[in-house]
Write a protein that holds these residues in place. Structure first.
Motif, PDB file in Angstrom:
ATOM      1  N   PHE A 219       0.847  -1.267   0.225  1.00 34.37           N
ATOM      2  CA  PHE A 219       0.019   0.065  -0.029  1.00 34.37           C
ATOM      3  C   PHE A 219       0.800   1.254   0.028  1.00 34.37           C
ATOM      4  CE2 PHE A 219      -2.704  -3.326   1.618  1.00 34.37           C
ATOM      5  CZ  PHE A 219      -3.980  -3.150   0.847  1.00 34.37           C
ATOM      6  N   SER A 220       2.139   1.053  -0.131  1.00 33.99           N
ATOM      7  CA  SER A 220       2.846   2.250  -0.447  1.00 33.99           C
ATOM      8  C   SER A 220       3.005   3.089   1.039  1.00 33.99           C
ATOM      9  CB  SER A 220       2.748   3.181  -1.705  1.00 33.99           C
ATOM     10  OG  SER A 220       2.970   2.416  -2.854  1.00 33.99           O
ATOM     11  N   LEU A 221       2.908   2.573   2.058  1.00 32.83           N
ATOM     12  CA  LEU A 221       2.998   3.396   3.236  1.00 32.83           C
ATOM     13  C   LEU A 221       4.446   3.546   4.225  1.00 32.83           C
ATOM     14  CD1 LEU A 221      -0.226   1.464   4.610  1.00 32.83           C
ATOM     15  CD2 LEU A 221      -0.082   3.872   3.636  1.00 32.83           C
ATOM     16  N   GLN A 222       5.397   3.276   3.381  1.00 35.11           N
ATOM     17  CA  GLN A 222       6.621   3.447   4.266  1.00 35.11           C
ATOM     18  C   GLN A 222       6.694   4.858   4.544  1.00 35.11           C
ATOM     19  OE1 GLN A 222       8.425   0.396   4.591  1.00 35.11           O
ATOM     20  NE2 GLN A 222       9.980   1.635   5.573  1.00 35.11           N
ATOM     21  N   GLU A 223       6.677   5.820   3.499  1.00 34.87           N
ATOM     22  CA  GLU A 223       7.111   7.082   3.877  1.00 34.87           C
ATOM     23  C   GLU A 223       6.027   7.693   4.871  1.00 34.87           C
ATOM     24  OE1 GLU A 223       6.851  11.558   1.518  1.00 34.87           O
ATOM     25  OE2 GLU A 223       7.387   9.666   0.545  1.00 34.87           O
ATOM     26  N   LYS A 224       4.676   7.385   4.701  1.00 31.98           N
ATOM     27  CA  LYS A 224       3.947   7.671   5.862  1.00 31.98           C
ATOM     28  C   LYS A 224       4.190   7.317   7.518  1.00 31.98           C
ATOM     29  CE  LYS A 224       0.155   8.551   2.831  1.00 31.98           C
ATOM     30  NZ  LYS A 224      -1.233   8.223   2.504  1.00 31.98           N
ATOM     31  N   LEU A 225       4.953   6.060   7.435  1.00 36.73           N
ATOM     32  CA  LEU A 225       5.121   5.204   8.683  1.00 36.73           C
ATOM     33  C   LEU A 225       6.504   6.195   9.169  1.00 36.73           C
ATOM     34  CD1 LEU A 225       4.953   3.108  10.825  1.00 36.73           C
ATOM     35  CD2 LEU A 225       6.971   1.949   9.213  1.00 36.73           C
ATOM     36  N   VAL A 226       7.140   6.579   8.328  1.00 36.58           N
ATOM     37  CA  VAL A 226       8.500   7.342   8.820  1.00 36.58           C
ATOM     38  C   VAL A 226       7.742   8.658   9.243  1.00 36.58           C
ATOM     39  CG1 VAL A 226      10.512   8.250   8.050  1.00 36.58           C
ATOM     40  CG2 VAL A 226      10.198   6.227   7.244  1.00 36.58           C
ATOM     41  N   LEU A 227       7.132   9.398   8.626  1.00 38.47           N
ATOM     42  CA  LEU A 227       6.508  10.677   8.959  1.00 38.47           C
ATOM     43  C   LEU A 227       5.681  10.535  10.293  1.00 38.47           C
ATOM     44  CD1 LEU A 227       5.408  11.967   5.475  1.00 38.47           C
ATOM     45  CD2 LEU A 227       7.582  12.563   6.915  1.00 38.47           C
ATOM     46  N   GLN A 228       4.977   9.334  10.445  1.00 37.70           N
ATOM     47  CA  GLN A 228       4.250   9.428  11.864  1.00 37.70           C
ATOM     48  C   GLN A 228       5.023   9.143  13.056  1.00 37.70           C
ATOM     49  OE1 GLN A 228       0.738   9.410  12.201  1.00 37.70           O
ATOM     50  NE2 GLN A 228       1.394   9.373  14.425  1.00 37.70           N
ATOM     51  N   ILE A 229       6.071   8.176  12.798  1.00 37.26           N
ATOM     52  CA  ILE A 229       6.990   8.138  14.034  1.00 37.26           C
ATOM     53  C   ILE A 229       8.024   9.163  14.175  1.00 37.26           C
ATOM     54  CG2 ILE A 229       9.405   6.850  14.431  1.00 37.26           C
ATOM     55  CD1 ILE A 229       8.383   4.581  12.548  1.00 37.26           C
ATOM     56  N   LYS A 230       8.123   9.938  13.226  1.00 37.67           N
ATOM     57  CA  LYS A 230       8.975  11.220  13.471  1.00 37.67           C
ATOM     58  C   LYS A 230       7.872  12.298  14.247  1.00 37.67           C
ATOM     59  CE  LYS A 230      12.021  11.873   9.595  1.00 37.67           C
ATOM     60  NZ  LYS A 230      12.347  12.498   8.527  1.00 37.67           N
ATOM     61  N   LYS A 231       6.696  12.207  13.713  1.00 37.79           N
ATOM     62  CA  LYS A 231       5.768  13.175  14.600  1.00 37.79           C
ATOM     63  C   LYS A 231       5.407  12.557  15.998  1.00 37.79           C
ATOM     64  CE  LYS A 231       0.592  13.883  14.265  1.00 37.79           C
ATOM     65  NZ  LYS A 231      -0.532  13.411  13.495  1.00 37.79           N
ATOM     66  N   ASP A 232       5.424  11.541  16.140  1.00 39.88           N
ATOM     67  CA  ASP A 232       5.163  11.136  17.593  1.00 39.88           C
ATOM     68  C   ASP A 232       6.408  11.456  18.604  1.00 39.88           C
ATOM     69  OD1 ASP A 232       2.348  10.433  17.250  1.00 39.88           O
ATOM     70  OD2 ASP A 232       2.614   8.330  17.203  1.00 39.88           O
TER      71      ASP A 232
ATOM     72  N   SER B 244      13.667   7.517   3.270  1.00 40.16           N
ATOM     73  CA  SER B 244      13.785   6.499   2.331  1.00 40.16           C
ATOM     74  C   SER B 244      14.462   5.085   3.208  1.00 40.16           C
ATOM     75  CB  SER B 244      14.790   6.698   1.395  1.00 40.16           C
ATOM     76  OG  SER B 244      15.920   7.094   1.866  1.00 40.16           O
ATOM     77  N   SER B 245      14.242   5.052   4.626  1.00 38.53           N
ATOM     78  CA  SER B 245      14.685   4.045   5.399  1.00 38.53           C
ATOM     79  C   SER B 245      13.883   2.682   5.082  1.00 38.53           C
ATOM     80  CB  SER B 245      14.762   4.500   6.829  1.00 38.53           C
ATOM     81  OG  SER B 245      15.453   5.452   7.001  1.00 38.53           O
ATOM     82  N   SER B 246      14.742   1.574   5.013  1.00 41.58           N
ATOM     83  CA  SER B 246      14.047   0.398   5.124  1.00 41.58           C
ATOM     84  C   SER B 246      13.406   0.037   6.594  1.00 41.58           C
ATOM     85  CB  SER B 246      15.161  -0.794   4.744  1.00 41.58           C
ATOM     86  OG  SER B 246      15.846  -0.818   5.866  1.00 41.58           O
ATOM     87  N   ASN B 247      12.688  -1.096   6.432  1.00 39.78           N
ATOM     88  CA  ASN B 247      11.887  -1.497   7.708  1.00 39.78           C
ATOM     89  C   ASN B 247      12.951  -2.091   8.622  1.00 39.78           C
ATOM     90  OD1 ASN B 247       9.327  -1.020   6.724  1.00 39.78           O
ATOM     91  ND2 ASN B 247       9.352  -3.154   5.736  1.00 39.78           N
ATOM     92  N   LYS B 248      13.897  -2.602   8.327  1.00 40.63           N
ATOM     93  CA  LYS B 248      14.969  -3.074   9.222  1.00 40.63           C
ATOM     94  C   LYS B 248      15.818  -2.102   9.891  1.00 40.63           C
ATOM     95  CE  LYS B 248      15.591  -7.646   7.303  1.00 40.63           C
ATOM     96  NZ  LYS B 248      16.437  -8.631   6.614  1.00 40.63           N
TER      97      LYS B 248
END
Length: 116
Positions: free
Chosen positions: A17-30, A43-47
């Motif tokens: 679902f191409s959510l990688q960038e949104k995940l990084v942004l959510q982590i940064k936000k919190d 552009s970080s990988s999950n690992k």
């Protein structure tokens, strides 16, 4: 203990679902909301994300426990989830909690994506 199948399912959905960038942004936000600095390239990988989370949580556990607790509150990690961490080794605790943070942040992004 980290559920390998669950982590693979999360990784698959992030990619599908191409959510990688949104995940990084959510982590940064919190992290920002809890006044804890964390640098994660978009552009970080999950690992890489899990590794960065583990390193940061390890430092917080050792040096800034109040900030650690505040971060978990802001991210909304349940007390029951934390009680399931079955180790006394601080490295393993930071690894387990990093996965809990990753999983919770994924849930936030997933639900926002699904119900918009």
């Amino acid at each position: 203990m980290i559920d390998f199948e669950k982590s693979q399912e999360i990784f698959r959905k992030l990619q599908e679902f191409s959510l990688q960038e949104k995940l990084v942004l959510q982590i940064k936000k919190d992290f920002k909301r809890s006044n804890v600095s964390l640098v994660i390239p978009i552009s970080s990988s999950n690992k890489d994300i899990l590794q960065l989370l583990q390193e940061k949580l390890y430092v917080l556990l050792l040096e800034k426990f109040d900030d650690y607790l505040n971060l978990l509150y802001v991210i909304d990690i349940s007390e029951n989830s934390l009680k399931k961490v079955q180790t006394n080794d601080i490295v393993e605790v930071s690894k387990e909690v990093a996965f809990l943070v990753f999983e919770r942040e994924f849930q936030k992004v997933w639900f926002k994506n699904q119900y918009r």
